[in-house]
Design an enzyme around this catalytic site. Sequence first.
Site, PDB file in Angstrom:
ATOM      1  CB  ILE A  36      19.548   2.832 -32.014  1.00 31.26           C
ATOM      2  CG1 ILE A  36      20.773   2.726 -32.929  1.00 31.26           C
ATOM      3  CG2 ILE A  36      19.985   2.841 -30.549  1.00 31.26           C
ATOM      4  CD1 ILE A  36      21.704   3.935 -32.890  1.00 31.26           C
ATOM      5  CB  THR A  65      26.109  10.861 -33.992  1.00 35.86           C
ATOM      6  OG1 THR A  65      27.223  10.429 -34.737  1.00 35.86           O
ATOM      7  CG2 THR A  65      25.751  12.262 -34.475  1.00 35.86           C
ATOM      8  CG  ASP A  66      31.229   9.019 -33.509  1.00 35.65           C
ATOM      9  OD1 ASP A  66      30.346   9.130 -34.380  1.00 35.65           O
ATOM     10  OD2 ASP A  66      32.106   8.128 -33.540  1.00 35.65           O
ATOM     11  CD  GLU A  67      28.484  10.175 -38.541  1.00 35.87           C
ATOM     12  OE1 GLU A  67      28.336  10.928 -39.505  1.00 35.87           O
ATOM     13  OE2 GLU A  67      28.138   8.981 -38.546  1.00 35.87           O
ATOM     14  CE1 TYR A 115      22.441  11.675 -38.318  1.00 34.32           C
ATOM     15  CE2 TYR A 115      24.812  11.234 -38.416  1.00 34.32           C
ATOM     16  CZ  TYR A 115      23.585  11.074 -37.785  1.00 34.32           C
ATOM     17  OH  TYR A 115      23.487  10.326 -36.636  1.00 34.32           O
ATOM     18  CB  SER A 116      27.748  15.397 -38.600  1.00 35.30           C
ATOM     19  OG  SER A 116      28.385  16.050 -39.662  1.00 35.30           O
ATOM     20  CE  LYS A 151      21.588  13.066 -33.759  1.00 32.02           C
ATOM     21  NZ  LYS A 151      20.285  12.539 -33.216  1.00 32.02           N
TER      22      LYS A 151
HETATM   23  P1  NAD Z   1      17.080   5.068 -37.920  1.00 31.46           P
HETATM   24  O1  NAD Z   1      17.163   5.920 -39.135  1.00 31.46           O
HETATM   25  O2  NAD Z   1      17.225   3.596 -38.050  1.00 31.46           O
HETATM   26  O3  NAD Z   1      15.686   5.317 -37.174  1.00 31.46           O
HETATM   27  C1  NAD Z   1      15.139   6.592 -37.009  1.00 31.46           C
HETATM   28  C2  NAD Z   1      13.686   6.420 -36.565  1.00 31.46           C
HETATM   29  O4  NAD Z   1      13.146   7.747 -36.346  1.00 31.46           O
HETATM   30  C3  NAD Z   1      12.799   5.740 -37.599  1.00 31.46           C
HETATM   31  O5  NAD Z   1      11.993   4.757 -36.976  1.00 31.46           O
HETATM   32  C4  NAD Z   1      11.946   6.869 -38.170  1.00 31.46           C
HETATM   33  O6  NAD Z   1      10.674   6.452 -38.605  1.00 31.46           O
HETATM   34  C5  NAD Z   1      11.870   7.811 -36.970  1.00 31.46           C
HETATM   35  N1  NAD Z   1      11.628   9.203 -37.369  1.00 31.46           N
HETATM   36  C6  NAD Z   1      12.289   9.908 -38.329  1.00 31.46           C
HETATM   37  N2  NAD Z   1      11.778  11.153 -38.417  1.00 31.46           N
HETATM   38  C7  NAD Z   1      10.787  11.242 -37.476  1.00 31.46           C
HETATM   39  C8  NAD Z   1       9.914  12.271 -37.074  1.00 31.46           C
HETATM   40  N3  NAD Z   1       9.929  13.475 -37.669  1.00 31.46           N
HETATM   41  N4  NAD Z   1       9.042  12.027 -36.070  1.00 31.46           N
HETATM   42  C9  NAD Z   1       9.007  10.808 -35.467  1.00 31.46           C
HETATM   43  N5  NAD Z   1       9.798   9.799 -35.817  1.00 31.46           N
HETATM   44  C10 NAD Z   1      10.693  10.004 -36.813  1.00 31.46           C
HETATM   45  O7  NAD Z   1      18.163   5.677 -36.919  1.00 31.46           O
HETATM   46  P2  NAD Z   1      19.064   4.919 -35.828  1.00 31.46           P
HETATM   47  O8  NAD Z   1      20.288   4.402 -36.483  1.00 31.46           O
HETATM   48  O9  NAD Z   1      18.202   4.013 -35.026  1.00 31.46           O
HETATM   49  O10 NAD Z   1      19.497   6.158 -34.930  1.00 31.46           O
HETATM   50  C11 NAD Z   1      18.722   6.564 -33.794  1.00 31.46           C
HETATM   51  C12 NAD Z   1      19.388   7.776 -33.163  1.00 31.46           C
HETATM   52  O11 NAD Z   1      20.714   7.438 -32.779  1.00 31.46           O
HETATM   53  C13 NAD Z   1      19.522   8.969 -34.127  1.00 31.46           C
HETATM   54  O12 NAD Z   1      19.266  10.137 -33.393  1.00 31.46           O
HETATM   55  C14 NAD Z   1      20.963   8.925 -34.580  1.00 31.46           C
HETATM   56  O13 NAD Z   1      21.447  10.215 -34.890  1.00 31.46           O
HETATM   57  C15 NAD Z   1      21.649   8.356 -33.342  1.00 31.46           C
HETATM   58  N6  NAD Z   1      22.892   7.591 -33.581  1.00 31.46           N
HETATM   59  C16 NAD Z   1      22.924   6.582 -34.510  1.00 31.46           C
HETATM   60  C17 NAD Z   1      24.095   5.838 -34.676  1.00 31.46           C
HETATM   61  C18 NAD Z   1      24.164   4.695 -35.648  1.00 31.46           C
HETATM   62  O14 NAD Z   1      25.267   4.126 -35.837  1.00 31.46           O
HETATM   63  N7  NAD Z   1      23.071   4.274 -36.265  1.00 31.46           N
HETATM   64  C19 NAD Z   1      25.217   6.133 -33.897  1.00 31.46           C
HETATM   65  C20 NAD Z   1      25.148   7.175 -32.949  1.00 31.46           C
HETATM   66  C21 NAD Z   1      23.959   7.890 -32.785  1.00 31.46           C
HETATM   67  P1  TYD Z   2      27.695   4.384 -42.731  1.00 35.01           P
HETATM   68  O1  TYD Z   2      27.236   3.025 -42.321  1.00 35.01           O
HETATM   69  O2  TYD Z   2      26.891   5.137 -43.736  1.00 35.01           O
HETATM   70  O3  TYD Z   2      27.900   5.235 -41.398  1.00 35.01           O
HETATM   71  P2  TYD Z   2      28.577   6.707 -41.187  1.00 35.01           P
HETATM   72  O4  TYD Z   2      28.807   7.347 -42.495  1.00 35.01           O
HETATM   73  O5  TYD Z   2      27.524   7.397 -40.390  1.00 35.01           O
HETATM   74  O6  TYD Z   2      29.843   6.454 -40.439  1.00 35.01           O
HETATM   75  O7  TYD Z   2      29.163   4.248 -43.314  1.00 35.01           O
HETATM   76  C1  TYD Z   2      30.226   3.716 -42.534  1.00 35.01           C
HETATM   77  C2  TYD Z   2      31.481   3.855 -43.350  1.00 35.01           C
HETATM   78  O8  TYD Z   2      31.386   2.991 -44.498  1.00 35.01           O
HETATM   79  C3  TYD Z   2      31.703   5.260 -43.896  1.00 35.01           C
HETATM   80  O9  TYD Z   2      33.102   5.551 -43.881  1.00 35.01           O
HETATM   81  C4  TYD Z   2      31.205   5.169 -45.328  1.00 35.01           C
HETATM   82  C5  TYD Z   2      31.513   3.724 -45.712  1.00 35.01           C
HETATM   83  N1  TYD Z   2      30.590   3.111 -46.697  1.00 35.01           N
HETATM   84  C6  TYD Z   2      31.099   2.488 -47.832  1.00 35.01           C
HETATM   85  O10 TYD Z   2      32.337   2.421 -48.045  1.00 35.01           O
HETATM   86  N2  TYD Z   2      30.218   1.930 -48.727  1.00 35.01           N
HETATM   87  C7  TYD Z   2      28.864   1.993 -48.538  1.00 35.01           C
HETATM   88  O11 TYD Z   2      28.105   1.499 -49.409  1.00 35.01           O
HETATM   89  C8  TYD Z   2      28.350   2.623 -47.355  1.00 35.01           C
HETATM   90  C9  TYD Z   2      26.871   2.704 -47.080  1.00 35.01           C
HETATM   91  C10 TYD Z   2      29.249   3.172 -46.457  1.00 35.01           C
END
Ligand code: NAD
Ligand code: TYD
Length: 355
Positions: A11, A132-134, A158-159, A162
């Site tokens: 993101i 996150t919504d989690e 994780y959640s 967060k």
């Molecule tokens: P990601 O895992 O793809 O990226 C995380 C980034 O943070 C990486 O570039 C990593 O190198 C960096 N990082 C990790 N630890 C670090 C540290 N100690 N110091 C500096 N940098 C560090 O994650 P994402 O999916 O891009 O998520 C970004 C944010 O959005 C997170 O806070 C996550 O909780 C939140 N979020 C993600 C989703 C989703 O669907 N991916 C949804 C809602 C909220």
């Molecule tokens: P994920 O992308 O890990 O996001 P989150 O757990 O944060 O919602 O998973 C999305 C959904 O897909 C979750 O219900 C777990 C499921 N999932 C699978 O069924 N198979 C997989 O290999 C993965 C990675 C996730």
Amino acid sequence: MILVTGGAGFIGSNFVLDWLAQSDEPVVNLDKLTYAGNLENLASLQGDARHVFVQGDLGDRVLVDRLLAQHRPRAVLHFAAESHVDRSIHGPEDFIQTNIVGTFRLLEAVRAYWSALPEPEKTAFRFLHVSTDEVYGTLRQDDPPFAETNAYEPNSPYSASKAASDHLVRAWHHTYGLPVLTTNCSNNYGPYHFPEKLIPLMIVNALADKPLPVYGDGMQVRDWLYVKDHCSAIRRVLEAGRLGETYNVGGWNEKPNLDIVHTVCTLLDELRPKADGSSYKAQITHVPDRPGHDRRYAIDARKIERELGWKPAETFETGIRKTVQWYLDHPEWVQHVQNGSYRDWVHKQYGAVAA
Ligand code: NAD
Ligand code: TYD
């Protein structure tokens, strides 16, 4: 100037690219480059003086103090986190360290910087926490979607980490007056998504003729938002959000995982048909469920729409088509992230099923 943490992740990198496509305000990007951080996401910014990349840990107080003093950002946007639920189940330590301790150290560094700012910079300053919504836990089938007033009931390491970071951000506002904003967003998808998460994993496994591992019955529900819409929501909250408030961000796209996997397969059948004419759906394999798996997430995104006029631009149909096409167009990106540590992870999580 703004300072972004985690801007080489999924993101964060989409956010930095969109920000610099729309404005000339420079970005300092602090990222540790864990397995999830990837400078290739930012390759188009090479030589662009508006992007200053710094490899480092957000918990490194000396480094963060120096960056704040040197660049004097008007806002800090905090994306960096350990973000994958399955990894948090195998090893929660990094999640506690980065998401909780790291956020605490960042808040302390930002508080010291902000406290010493002269007016009008002090009043204008913002700390935006991306969450996150989690944190709200899980919903039953008939429950209303998560509103900002829902109790926090996190269920995974994780959640929980967060949720703890959200509480710290809230407390730094109430106790010290730090001007904070928090967004709680649903599942994102789109370009540069690391293929450990559901949608990119299904795309890359399908194309590699590997099993598509669906946990349990595959009827767990998530709300899906195209990543560029999340980025526009963050920009809007930064611009006009009310201090100390949280904003739920979602796509009004609740779907069971199996539907998502079927949609990905149908698009691949159309865009990259298999030579033998069979469907990618034949690769779907049910595997044991995730421990403590949350059954349903859904977001009530009416507050951000009502107060800030934000709405997603993409429907799931338009966003998922763009996403599948992006992975088809970027085989080198996929190949590069599937290095040794990626293969080790796939083996640890899926064993013989998908390795
Ligand atoms: P990601 O895992 O793809 O990226 C995380 C980034 O943070 C990486 O570039 C990593 O190198 C960096 N990082 C990790 N630890 C670090 C540290 N100690 N110091 C500096 N940098 C560090 O994650 P994402 O999916 O891009 O998520 C970004 C944010 O959005 C997170 O806070 C996550 O909780 C939140 N979020 C993600 C989703 C989703 O669907 N991916 C949804 C809602 C909220
Ligand atoms: P994920 O992308 O890990 O996001 P989150 O757990 O944060 O919602 O998973 C999305 C959904 O897909 C979750 O219900 C777990 C499921 N999932 C699978 O069924 N198979 C997989 O290999 C993965 C990675 C996730």
